[in-house]
Design a protein around this motif. Structure first.
Motif, PDB file in Angstrom:
ATOM      1  N   THR A  65       4.894 -38.124-116.597  1.00 58.24           N
ATOM      2  CA  THR A  65       6.336 -38.178-115.700  1.00 58.24           C
ATOM      3  C   THR A  65       6.314 -39.534-114.889  1.00 58.24           C
ATOM      4  O   THR A  65       7.107 -39.559-113.937  1.00 58.24           O
ATOM      5  CB  THR A  65       6.433 -36.872-114.964  1.00 58.24           C
ATOM      6  OG1 THR A  65       5.532 -36.875-114.127  1.00 58.24           O
ATOM      7  CG2 THR A  65       6.699 -35.631-115.663  1.00 58.24           C
ATOM      8  N   THR A  66       5.571 -40.308-115.296  1.00 55.23           N
ATOM      9  CA  THR A  66       5.458 -41.764-114.429  1.00 55.23           C
ATOM     10  C   THR A  66       5.422 -41.734-113.042  1.00 55.23           C
ATOM     11  O   THR A  66       5.523 -42.717-112.391  1.00 55.23           O
ATOM     12  CB  THR A  66       6.909 -42.519-114.567  1.00 55.23           C
ATOM     13  OG1 THR A  66       7.818 -41.909-113.716  1.00 55.23           O
ATOM     14  CG2 THR A  66       7.575 -42.485-115.784  1.00 55.23           C
ATOM     15  N   VAL A  82       4.748 -44.715-121.001  1.00 53.97           N
ATOM     16  CA  VAL A  82       4.946 -44.373-119.649  1.00 53.97           C
ATOM     17  C   VAL A  82       4.638 -45.343-118.626  1.00 53.97           C
ATOM     18  O   VAL A  82       5.302 -45.345-117.200  1.00 53.97           O
ATOM     19  CB  VAL A  82       4.262 -43.049-119.232  1.00 53.97           C
ATOM     20  CG1 VAL A  82       4.589 -41.880-120.086  1.00 53.97           C
ATOM     21  CG2 VAL A  82       2.826 -43.258-119.402  1.00 53.97           C
ATOM     22  N   ALA A  86       8.670 -47.172-117.856  1.00 52.04           N
ATOM     23  CA  ALA A  86       8.890 -45.944-116.918  1.00 52.04           C
ATOM     24  C   ALA A  86      10.461 -45.409-116.872  1.00 52.04           C
ATOM     25  O   ALA A  86      10.764 -44.429-116.909  1.00 52.04           O
ATOM     26  CB  ALA A  86       8.226 -46.168-115.716  1.00 52.04           C
ATOM     27  N   HIS A  87      11.195 -46.506-116.539  1.00 54.62           N
ATOM     28  CA  HIS A  87      12.651 -46.424-116.340  1.00 54.62           C
ATOM     29  C   HIS A  87      13.295 -45.378-117.524  1.00 54.62           C
ATOM     30  O   HIS A  87      14.093 -44.693-117.383  1.00 54.62           O
ATOM     31  CB  HIS A  87      13.355 -47.660-115.904  1.00 54.62           C
ATOM     32  CG  HIS A  87      14.803 -47.466-115.467  1.00 54.62           C
ATOM     33  ND1 HIS A  87      14.706 -46.881-114.085  1.00 54.62           N
ATOM     34  CD2 HIS A  87      15.888 -47.607-115.934  1.00 54.62           C
ATOM     35  CE1 HIS A  87      16.284 -46.884-113.849  1.00 54.62           C
ATOM     36  NE2 HIS A  87      16.803 -47.119-115.050  1.00 54.62           N
ATOM     37  N   ARG A  90      12.170 -42.088-117.565  1.00 54.08           N
ATOM     38  CA  ARG A  90      12.789 -41.314-116.537  1.00 54.08           C
ATOM     39  C   ARG A  90      14.148 -40.655-116.930  1.00 54.08           C
ATOM     40  O   ARG A  90      14.672 -39.672-116.421  1.00 54.08           O
ATOM     41  CB  ARG A  90      12.780 -42.049-115.353  1.00 54.08           C
ATOM     42  CG  ARG A  90      11.467 -42.241-114.422  1.00 54.08           C
ATOM     43  CD  ARG A  90      11.649 -43.185-113.390  1.00 54.08           C
ATOM     44  NE  ARG A  90      10.171 -43.270-112.892  1.00 54.08           N
ATOM     45  CZ  ARG A  90       9.918 -44.491-112.193  1.00 54.08           C
ATOM     46  NH1 ARG A  90      10.499 -45.378-112.270  1.00 54.08           N
ATOM     47  NH2 ARG A  90       8.555 -44.471-112.067  1.00 54.08           N
ATOM     48  N   GLN A  91      14.761 -41.417-117.961  1.00 55.13           N
ATOM     49  CA  GLN A  91      16.352 -41.122-118.245  1.00 55.13           C
ATOM     50  C   GLN A  91      16.158 -39.797-119.022  1.00 55.13           C
ATOM     51  O   GLN A  91      17.361 -39.276-119.282  1.00 55.13           O
ATOM     52  CB  GLN A  91      16.737 -42.038-118.805  1.00 55.13           C
ATOM     53  CG  GLN A  91      17.342 -43.174-117.934  1.00 55.13           C
ATOM     54  CD  GLN A  91      17.827 -44.826-118.603  1.00 55.13           C
ATOM     55  OE1 GLN A  91      17.341 -44.873-119.623  1.00 55.13           O
ATOM     56  NE2 GLN A  91      18.714 -45.185-117.802  1.00 55.13           N
ATOM     57  N   LEU A  95      11.339 -33.059-114.448  1.00 60.06           N
ATOM     58  CA  LEU A  95       9.960 -32.372-113.944  1.00 60.06           C
ATOM     59  C   LEU A  95      10.049 -31.269-112.716  1.00 60.06           C
ATOM     60  O   LEU A  95      10.984 -31.317-111.797  1.00 60.06           O
ATOM     61  CB  LEU A  95       9.064 -33.329-113.350  1.00 60.06           C
ATOM     62  CG  LEU A  95       7.702 -32.760-112.451  1.00 60.06           C
ATOM     63  CD1 LEU A  95       6.681 -32.430-113.295  1.00 60.06           C
ATOM     64  CD2 LEU A  95       7.136 -33.992-111.701  1.00 60.06           C
ATOM     65  N   LEU A 119      21.523 -37.883-108.791  1.00 57.58           N
ATOM     66  CA  LEU A 119      20.350 -38.714-109.208  1.00 57.58           C
ATOM     67  C   LEU A 119      20.668 -39.156-110.622  1.00 57.58           C
ATOM     68  O   LEU A 119      19.938 -40.036-111.239  1.00 57.58           O
ATOM     69  CB  LEU A 119      19.233 -38.283-109.053  1.00 57.58           C
ATOM     70  CG  LEU A 119      18.830 -37.597-107.260  1.00 57.58           C
ATOM     71  CD1 LEU A 119      17.286 -37.086-107.281  1.00 57.58           C
ATOM     72  CD2 LEU A 119      18.901 -39.050-106.466  1.00 57.58           C
ATOM     73  N   TYR A 120      21.245 -38.462-111.303  1.00 59.01           N
ATOM     74  CA  TYR A 120      21.334 -38.493-112.919  1.00 59.01           C
ATOM     75  C   TYR A 120      22.827 -39.187-113.038  1.00 59.01           C
ATOM     76  O   TYR A 120      23.373 -39.032-114.224  1.00 59.01           O
ATOM     77  CB  TYR A 120      20.908 -37.345-113.614  1.00 59.01           C
ATOM     78  CG  TYR A 120      19.569 -36.983-113.449  1.00 59.01           C
ATOM     79  CD1 TYR A 120      18.499 -37.496-114.249  1.00 59.01           C
ATOM     80  CD2 TYR A 120      19.029 -36.289-112.356  1.00 59.01           C
ATOM     81  CE1 TYR A 120      17.205 -37.643-114.240  1.00 59.01           C
ATOM     82  CE2 TYR A 120      17.651 -36.322-112.087  1.00 59.01           C
ATOM     83  CZ  TYR A 120      16.702 -36.732-112.841  1.00 59.01           C
ATOM     84  OH  TYR A 120      15.284 -36.657-112.926  1.00 59.01           O
ATOM     85  N   GLY A 121      23.620 -39.376-112.265  1.00 58.11           N
ATOM     86  CA  GLY A 121      25.074 -39.882-112.350  1.00 58.11           C
ATOM     87  C   GLY A 121      25.954 -39.125-113.325  1.00 58.11           C
ATOM     88  O   GLY A 121      26.757 -39.566-113.886  1.00 58.11           O
TER      89      GLY A 121
END
Ligand SMILES: Nc1ncnc2c1ncn2[C@@H]1O[C@H](COP(=O)(O)OP(=O)(O)OP(=O)(O)O)[C@@H](O)[C@H]1O
Ligand SMILES: [Mg+2]
Lengths: 341, 272
Positions: A65-66, A82, A86-87, A90-91, A95, A119-121
């Protein structure tokens, strides 16, 4: 990007790790939390990492999960590296760590979820509809307006899961999702997760647990991990079937002081576990042997020790027995050992 | 950063700001403590100055100092020590796993904290003026506003940098924040101007490393002494330099600390 060539064309594995090693600076000497871990998880699978305390489960989840870099080796999630991408990882992930309840106590359940959706728009209206649906599904809509600080552990945990599903992840990471929950809530939570993965078709779940039944009940495949190493990885059924030629016997004996460590190293003994119950002053003992006759030897040794045998049963293999067959001991002793480190 | 990404991160900042405002508004009992105590402290200094027959402007200096100190306290407790708390409850993990710029979170925290504090600061200011009859002499309101906002910008930029630096630390962050409160109050000249001639050169030099010093000095000049932009242009330049240097530095520190945390396994506390 790494791909799996399949009938559906070029498909990335949901998760792939190659020889992942993670070493931590320990207090005295370095701790190898993961030792050459290589696993692949396909899209749509519910995959379990089963192991005792300190086995390295959380460490692997953090790498995927970076949140943590591997010391060596490579890991890919959704086809992305990862460490280097990472970015992008994450999309597509989320977690949920059991036993932890992120959020702001002063805000209501509803408000917390809205915040996390941002946070996820998620557009606010979509977010609000999603939140409503998730709350109804997870059966805590009546607490929508309750401050998080006033929610019970079980409801906080539902909130936590709802948060994890809010961004519609393709790969969901669950670290001990039912930690500290009562039996019924755990059960609901498990079946909800399984339903979610089925409904989402390609929804992949990687969960860690040290509850045997949880791994058995939920997972398409289970990797058994101990001291940073993957010892076996297969469907629960096949893992158990591999034990069919062995005999598993469970015995209940008087006195918590009964000690079965003498079976260690006995010929024909594959492994054992013992759980002591102070309340009833008994010890339950489970042993896996190659032939039934070996158990008679154990019985006679017990009689020499003046231990009273209360019951003896033959048992069907469980995932715990798989672990016993691999490590020679059960989880309980491992837990004690892990505390010393 | 692409346009979409920018919009997304601005929404994140807004959401974090929103949390602050909601939270601040819900616990009004805080307001009492944060209003009454500063006003009492201020009065001690005001009376002291009156007793020693200090020039009347000094009471005004104290009021301005006390007002700005509300922001400094917010920068320390609401920014610098914030990630420590967020880590404890598991929020930091959630932020770090999300596809967002970490600066967006800090920005939201900063603006939210500022808005919450404005209410307190204004109350301290008005109470001070009313109780102690401090003469206010603002001839250039725009200059006063400019200096005020630049000071705020520089202070919160510093807070963002501290937040990043303290990301990996536990209780130490907390202690550092309390450690910083008193000396900075002194150095920046909350209760008497460190830029005046009577203060030793070393103290002046040290205090000039703190954006609050330039801000306080500037605001005092334009709000109490009735001076104008021609008298405070140096303060303005200094504050702009602080902002221009501190913001990228905060971003750098944030990335650096995140990477260090990922290497050393110190971003989250869960394993303990
Ligand atoms: N950040 C860290 N710094 C130092 N050591 C660590 C760190 N994280 C984990 N460890 C060590 O690495 C080993 C594996 O820990 P990990 O948390 O991955 O185990 P786990 O399987 O999740 O255990 P549990 O069931 O207790 O959650 C342990 O020995 C632990 O002490
Ligand atoms: Mg763990």
């Amino acid at each position: 990007m790494r791909f799996l060539v399949s009938a559906r064309g070029l498909m990335p594995h949901a998760v792939e790790t190659q020889n992942v090693v993670r070493v931590f600076k320990g207090n005295h000497k370095p701790v190898k939390a993961l030792d050459k871990v290589s696993i692949t998880i396909e899209e749509g699978e519910i995959f379990g990492l089963l192991g005792p305390n300190g086995a390295g489960k959380t460490t692997l989840i953090k790498i995927l999960t970076t949140l943590l870099l591997p010391t060596s080796g490579e890991a890919y999630v959704g086809g992305f590296n990862v460490a280097k991408e990472a970015h992008k990882v994450r999309q597509v992930i989320s977690l949920v760590s059991g036993g932890e309840t992120p959020g702001y106590g002063i805000l209501s359940a509803n408000e917390n979820l809205w915040f996390f959706s941002q946070l996820y728009g998620l557009p606010s209206s979509t977010a609000k509809a999603e939140i409503k649906r998730l709350m109804a599904d997870l059966e805590f809509d009546e607490y929508a307006k309750t401050r998080m600080s006033k929610l019970s552990t079980g409801y906080k945990q539902r909130l936590n899961l709802a948060r994890g599903l809010l961004n519609n992840p393709t790969i969901l990471f669950l670290d001990e999702p039912t930690l500290g929950l009562d039996v019924l809530t755990s059960k609901n939570m498990r079946s909800y997760i399984v339903d979610w993965a089925k409904r989402e078709k390609k929804g992949t779940v990687l969960l860690t647990t040290h509850y045997m039944a949880e791994a058995d009940e939920m997972c398409d495949r289970v990797a058994i991990i101990d001291r940073g190493r993957i010892l076996a990885c297969d469907s629960p059924l096949r893992l158990k079937q591999n034990l069919k030629e062995n005999v598993i016997i469970k015995a209940e004996v008087s006195s918590v002081q009964a000690d079965f460590s003498f079976v260690e190293g006995m010929k024909g003994v594959i492994g054992y576990s013992q759980t002591r119950s102070i309340q009833t002053d008994t010890t339950s003992f489970k042993v896996m042997v190659t032939e039934e006759r070996i158990f008679s030897n154990i019985m006679s040794k017990l009689e020499e020790q003046n231990v009273k045998i209360l019951s003896v049963n033959k048992a069907e293999p469980t995932l715990e027995d798989v672990y016993i067959s691999l490590v020679g001991r059960g989880f309980e002793q491992e837990e004690g050992a892990a505390h010393e480190t | 950063m692409k346009r979409e990404e920018l919009v997304h991160n601005l929404k994140v900042a807004y959401a974090r700001l929103w949390v602050r405002l909601k939270g601040g508004y819900r616990e009004p009992e805080w307001l009492v403590a944060e209003l009454v105590i500063p006003v009492i402290t201020l009065s001690a200094y005001v009376f002291l100055y009156k007793m020693v027959n200090a020039p009347p402007e000094y009471a005004g200096f104290v009021i301005i100092g006390g007002t700005m100190m509300a922001f400094w306290a917010n920068v320390l407790w609401g920014m610098s020590a914030q990630f420590y708390w967020e880590k404890e409850v598991g929020n930091l993990e959630v932020y770090l796993v999300a596809p967002i710029s970490r600066m967006a979170i800090l920005l939201g925290m900063a603006i939210g904290g500022f808005v919450n504090t404005v209410l307190r600061a204004v109350a301290i200011f008005i109470a001070g003026i009313l109780i102690f009859q401090v003469p206010i002499a603002i001839y250039e309101p725009l200059t006063a506003l400019l200096i005020f906002f630049l000071t705020i910008g520089a202070l919160y930029a510093l807070g963002m940098m501290f937040a990043s630096l303290f990301m990996l630390y536990g209780r130490e962050a907390w202690h550092t924040a309390s450690l910083l409160q008193e000396p900075i109050q002194f150095l920046s000249g909350t209760y008497f101007p460190t830029t005046s001639q009577v203060v030793p050169y070393m103290v002046q030099l040290l205090s000039s490393l703190i954006p609050l010093t330039f801000g306080l000095d500037g605001i005092r000049k334009v709000a109490i002494l009735g001076q104008g932009i021609s008298d405070v242009w140096l303060n303005i330049i200094a504050l702009v330099v602080f902002i221009v240097v501190l913001l990228p530095l905060a971003r750098l520190a944030l990335n650096f600390m995140e990477n260090l945390g990922k290497k050393e396994g110190r971003l989250t506390l869960r394993w303990q």
